[in-house]
Structures are given as structure tokens and as C-alpha cells.
Design an enzyme around this catalytic site. Structure first.
Site, short mmCIF file in Angstrom:
data_model
loop_
_atom_site.label_atom_id
_atom_site.label_comp_id
_atom_site.label_asym_id
_atom_site.label_seq_id
_atom_site.Cartn_x
_atom_site.Cartn_y
_atom_site.Cartn_z
N CYS A 126 117.59 -5.14 -37.69
CA CYS A 126 118.14 -6.00 -36.62
C CYS A 126 119.63 -6.30 -36.78
O CYS A 126 120.40 -6.21 -35.82
CB CYS A 126 117.35 -7.30 -36.56
N HIS A 234 120.56 -13.59 -34.71
CA HIS A 234 121.47 -13.43 -35.85
C HIS A 234 122.91 -13.49 -35.37
O HIS A 234 123.23 -13.00 -34.27
CB HIS A 234 121.27 -12.06 -36.51
N1 LIG Z 1 111.49 -10.30 -37.31
C1 LIG Z 1 112.52 -9.49 -37.06
O1 LIG Z 1 113.60 -9.90 -36.58
C2 LIG Z 1 112.41 -8.04 -37.33
C3 LIG Z 1 113.41 -7.23 -36.84
C4 LIG Z 1 113.35 -5.87 -37.05
C5 LIG Z 1 112.29 -5.37 -37.76
N2 LIG Z 1 111.31 -6.18 -38.24
C6 LIG Z 1 110.22 -5.55 -38.97
O2 LIG Z 1 109.02 -5.60 -38.19
C7 LIG Z 1 107.89 -5.75 -39.04
C8 LIG Z 1 107.11 -6.97 -38.62
O3 LIG Z 1 107.94 -8.12 -38.66
P1 LIG Z 1 107.48 -9.51 -38.06
O4 LIG Z 1 108.66 -10.40 -38.19
O5 LIG Z 1 106.84 -9.34 -36.73
O6 LIG Z 1 106.34 -9.95 -39.14
P2 LIG Z 1 105.10 -10.91 -38.97
O7 LIG Z 1 105.38 -11.95 -37.94
O8 LIG Z 1 104.75 -11.35 -40.34
O9 LIG Z 1 103.93 -9.96 -38.39
C9 LIG Z 1 103.36 -8.91 -39.13
C10 LIG Z 1 102.37 -8.13 -38.27
O10 LIG Z 1 101.90 -7.02 -39.03
C11 LIG Z 1 100.46 -7.05 -39.06
N3 LIG Z 1 100.00 -6.52 -40.34
C12 LIG Z 1 100.28 -6.96 -41.58
N4 LIG Z 1 99.64 -6.21 -42.50
C13 LIG Z 1 98.95 -5.29 -41.83
C14 LIG Z 1 98.07 -4.23 -42.20
N5 LIG Z 1 97.79 -3.98 -43.48
N6 LIG Z 1 97.52 -3.47 -41.23
C15 LIG Z 1 97.79 -3.70 -39.92
N7 LIG Z 1 98.59 -4.69 -39.50
C16 LIG Z 1 99.16 -5.47 -40.44
C17 LIG Z 1 100.12 -8.52 -38.92
O11 LIG Z 1 98.79 -8.66 -38.50
P3 LIG Z 1 97.93 -9.99 -38.86
O12 LIG Z 1 98.35 -11.04 -37.85
O13 LIG Z 1 96.53 -9.55 -38.66
O14 LIG Z 1 98.25 -10.37 -40.26
C18 LIG Z 1 101.15 -8.92 -37.84
O15 LIG Z 1 100.72 -8.47 -36.58
C19 LIG Z 1 108.44 -5.80 -40.47
O16 LIG Z 1 108.40 -4.48 -40.98
C20 LIG Z 1 109.86 -6.24 -40.27
O17 LIG Z 1 110.70 -5.79 -41.30
C21 LIG Z 1 111.34 -7.51 -38.02
#
Ligand SMILES: NC(=O)c1ccc[n+]([C@@H]2O[C@H](COP(=O)([O-])OP(=O)(O)OC[C@H]3O[C@@H](n4cnc5c(N)ncnc54)[C@H](OP(=O)(O)O)[C@@H]3O)[C@@H](O)[C@H]2O)c1
Length: 329
Positions: A126, A234
Site C-alpha cells: 500500500c 497512509h
Molecule cells: N490492510 C491493508 O492496508 C493492506 C494493504 C495491502 C495489502 N494487505 C495485505 O492483505 C492481506 C490481508 O490484510 P487485511 O488487512 O485484510 O487482514 P485481516 O483484516 O487480518 O484479514 C485477513 C483475512 O484473511 C483470512 N485468512 C487468514 N488466514 C487464512 C487461511 N489460513 N486461509 C484462508 N483465509 C485466511 C481471514 O479469514 P478469517 O476471518 O476467517 O480469519 C481474513 O478474511 C495481508 O496479506 C496484507 O499484508 C493489506
């Protein structure tokens, strides 16, 4: 398009649903996927309820596109399994970004590299996306030598756990900590894990991903990434040294004409970008543009964007749109 959304219950997944709906992405079948904890629960997409399924179930349904935002280890293990059945994966984690055989794409800059053979496509970090959106047109015109960036990153970039930590702190509840320290009233100079060189992984993403996206390893980048208790997006203070001299008004003009970038720069009426106002928007906002008088050919600017939108979901959906438009899926 048969579309699987892996990580549908997460922070990025939730915004991904909104962006797919808003942009009327042509979804004919929707497959929400999350961890075993969420399988069987329902989620709403385009006013219809869908049951969340597990990863293997989703692979068995052979979607055309799988949008991944479920962390690096899930992507490393499962993206190839989707690719094997012919699905094109667009991945938000850091798992594939620096893989030499995978494209790292910001559609406004380098989507033209994509071909039908790209079955796993990486979405950049991001903080990198919003910065390169402004760097790309300037690099073309003035050739960038060096970038010094300090970030002021939203808690939403860490995921649902961090948002919960701040809410607990505000309510005076002792709960699970996403960070080593309280985040309310704090600034934590520690985003992601530390590497052997003393920088964090987030800081090194700004270095390596910028060079890869701009396709120029000669650009020197150094970064300090800081987490602050904002929720809307950000912010980045960016100092850029060019090979060639520039005119400040010409730089402003160039950025104001760049697709996806909005110039907010009028100090006479206190106009500059802020995360509170970038929240929920798809654009990258830039302002406080001024010459750095301490060094030749150098400029300062302040760049703000909603990390869950252009920094994640919007960029991912734009890649998917490009694939559809160009018959690459
Ligand atoms: N937040 C940001 O600004 C941002 C920006 C760019 C990229 N990202 C990337 O995007 C990804 C998710 O970020 P987030 O902020 O959305 O995190 P988050 O809110 O913690 O959500 C994680 C998601 O992944 C699922 N998950 C976790 N473990 C899993 C597994 N073993 N199998 C299948 N699904 C699984 C979770 O499902 P459950 O609800 O069932 O646990 C939930 O839907 C990360 O890789 C992060 O680095 C985030």
C-alpha cells in the site's frame, strides 16, 4: 467472470466487496473464501447472501479470477493451486512481489506488461502504490536519482486486530495487542518485522518495489515507516532528488494531469491532503509541493491515500478490469 475472494472477511476483503460492487465488475458467480473459522458463515455481495467456503472448495470450482488478501503464507501455498486449474490470481500479500517471474502491477504505470501467461500477479504494498503513482510521471520527465520517504501509516494497514486494539484502548479495555505498544497517542517506528540490516520489511518494500515497478534499479530509495493512530489512510513525506532541474509549477501541473492523482496544494487557503479526507476515496492525493533549498534538483511533497482502496482493493480490481478488457482471462 467467476470470481473467488480469498480473505473475504478481512479489512481488505471488505473493501474489495465494496469496490467490486461500485465499479460493477462483471461477476457472474461469487465465491467468498476465508479461514476454517469462517467457513459456513454468510457474506453479502450485490444484495445476495453467499456462504463462505474453504480454499480447496474454491479451487474445485475453478474460478476465472481469484483476488487474494489472506496473508503471505496462504498465498504461497494456495495461489499456485488456483493457477494450476487455470485461475488468474491477483495477490495482495508480499509473497510474490519480488519473484522475478511475477509482475508487480500498478495499472496506471505498467499493466501493459501483462499477458495471458501471467497466472499469479502481485499487487504492490500500500505505501509503495501511492508513492509510485506520483513518482512515475516525474521519473519520466526529470529522472529520479534518490528518494527519501517517511511514512505515517494508518492502523487499518495492519488488519482487523490493530483496529480492535485502538478501539479497546479508547474504551479502556485490556485486550489482544496487534502492536508491542499502545497505539493511541503514540507513533511506533516499526511497521512489519525487522530485517538484518536494521530496516523493517515495510521500509525495504518501499525500496525494492519502487525499483521494480519503475523498472529502474538505479533509483536510490531510503525509508522510515511509522505507525500512527489514524484510520483513513497512509501519509508520506517524500523528498525526491532528480538528475535534471525542474520548475515547481510544472511539477504541479504534471501531477494534476496524472490519472488517479489529485493535486491538493494551495497553502493560501490551507489546502493539502489529509487521511481523514482521503478515507473512502480511490485517488492518491498530493500537496505541500516545494523546492528543497538545501540541495540541487530536489523537491518535497506530501502524499496521502486510502491504503485499503488504492493501496489494496482498488488497485487489485483495476488489474482485474485490465485483464477482462484485454481478454487476458
Ligand atoms: N490492510 C491493508 O492496508 C493492506 C494493504 C495491502 C495489502 N494487505 C495485505 O492483505 C492481506 C490481508 O490484510 P487485511 O488487512 O485484510 O487482514 P485481516 O483484516 O487480518 O484479514 C485477513 C483475512 O484473511 C483470512 N485468512 C487468514 N488466514 C487464512 C487461511 N489460513 N486461509 C484462508 N483465509 C485466511 C481471514 O479469514 P478469517 O476471518 O476467517 O480469519 C481474513 O478474511 C495481508 O496479506 C496484507 O499484508 C493489506
Amino acid at each position: 467472470m467467476k470470481v473467488a475472494l480469498v480473505g473475504a472477511t478481512g479489512m481488505v476483503g471488505d473493501v474489495m466487496i465494496k469496490v467490486l460492487q461500485e465499479r460493477q465488475f462483471p461477476v457472474t458467480e461469487f465465491i467468498p473464501v476465508a479461514s476454517e473459522r469462517s467457513v459456513g458463515k454468510t457474506i453479502t455481495f450485490n444484495n445476495k447472501d453467499y456462504t463462505i467456503v474453504g480454499l480447496q472448495d474454491a479451487v474445485n470450482q475453478k474460478p476465472d479470477i481469484a483476488l487474494f488478501s489472506a496473508g503471505g503464507s496462504t498465498s504461497l501455498e494456495w495461489a499456485p493451486k488456483f493457477a494450476e486449474v487455470g485461475t488468474t490470481v491477483i495477490d495482495n500479500s508480499s509473497a510474490w512481489r519480488m519473484d522475478q517471474n511475477k509482475k508487480l502491477v500498478v495499472p496506471e504505470i505498467n499493466a501493459n506488461q501483462l499477458t495471458k501467461a501471467d497466472k499469479i500477479i502481485a499487487n504492490p504494498n500500500c505505501s509503495t502504490i501511492q508513492m509510485v503513482m506520483c513518482l512515475a510521471p516525474l521519473h519520466k520527465k526529470y529522472k529520479i536519482k534518490r528518494v527519501v520517504v517517511s511514512t505515517y501509516q494508518s492502523i487499518s494497514g495492519t488488519g482487523v486486530k490493530a483496529v480492535q486494539q485502538l478501539e479497546n484502548e479508547l474504551a479502556g479495555i485490556k485486550g489482544e495487542m496487534a502492536y508491542h505498544y499502545p497505539i493511541f497517542k503514540n507513533a511506533i517506528p516499526h511497521c512489519d518485522v525487522f530485517e538484518d540490516n536494521g530496516y523493517t520489511k515495510e521500509e525495504m518494500k518501499l525500496v525494492n518495489e519502487t525499483q521494480k515497478i519503475l523498472d529502474d534499479r538505479s533509483i536510490a530509495v531510503t525509508a522510515t515507516a511509522v505507525r500512527i493512530p489514524t484510520a483513513g489512510g497512509h501519509s508520506e513525506a517524500v523528498n525526491i532528488e532528480f538528475e535534471n532541474d525542474f520548475d515547481v509549477n510544472e511539477v504541479k501541473d504534471l501531477l494534476s494531469k496524472t490519472d488517479g492523482v489529485v493535486l491538493q496544494d494551495n497553502i493560501d487557503v490551507n489546502t493539502y491532503p489529509m487521511p481523514l479526507y482521503a478515507n473512502g476515496k480511490d485517488d492518491v492525493f498530493v500537496g505541500r509541493i516545494r523546492r528543497d533549498g538545501s540541495q540541487a534538483n530536489t523537491i518535497n511533497m506530501w502524499i496521502v491515500s486510502d491504503n485499503l482502496r488504492k493501496g489494496a482493493a482498488t488497485n487489485t480490481v483495476q488489474i482485474a478490469e485490465y485483464l477482462v478488457k484485454n481478454n487476458l482471462v
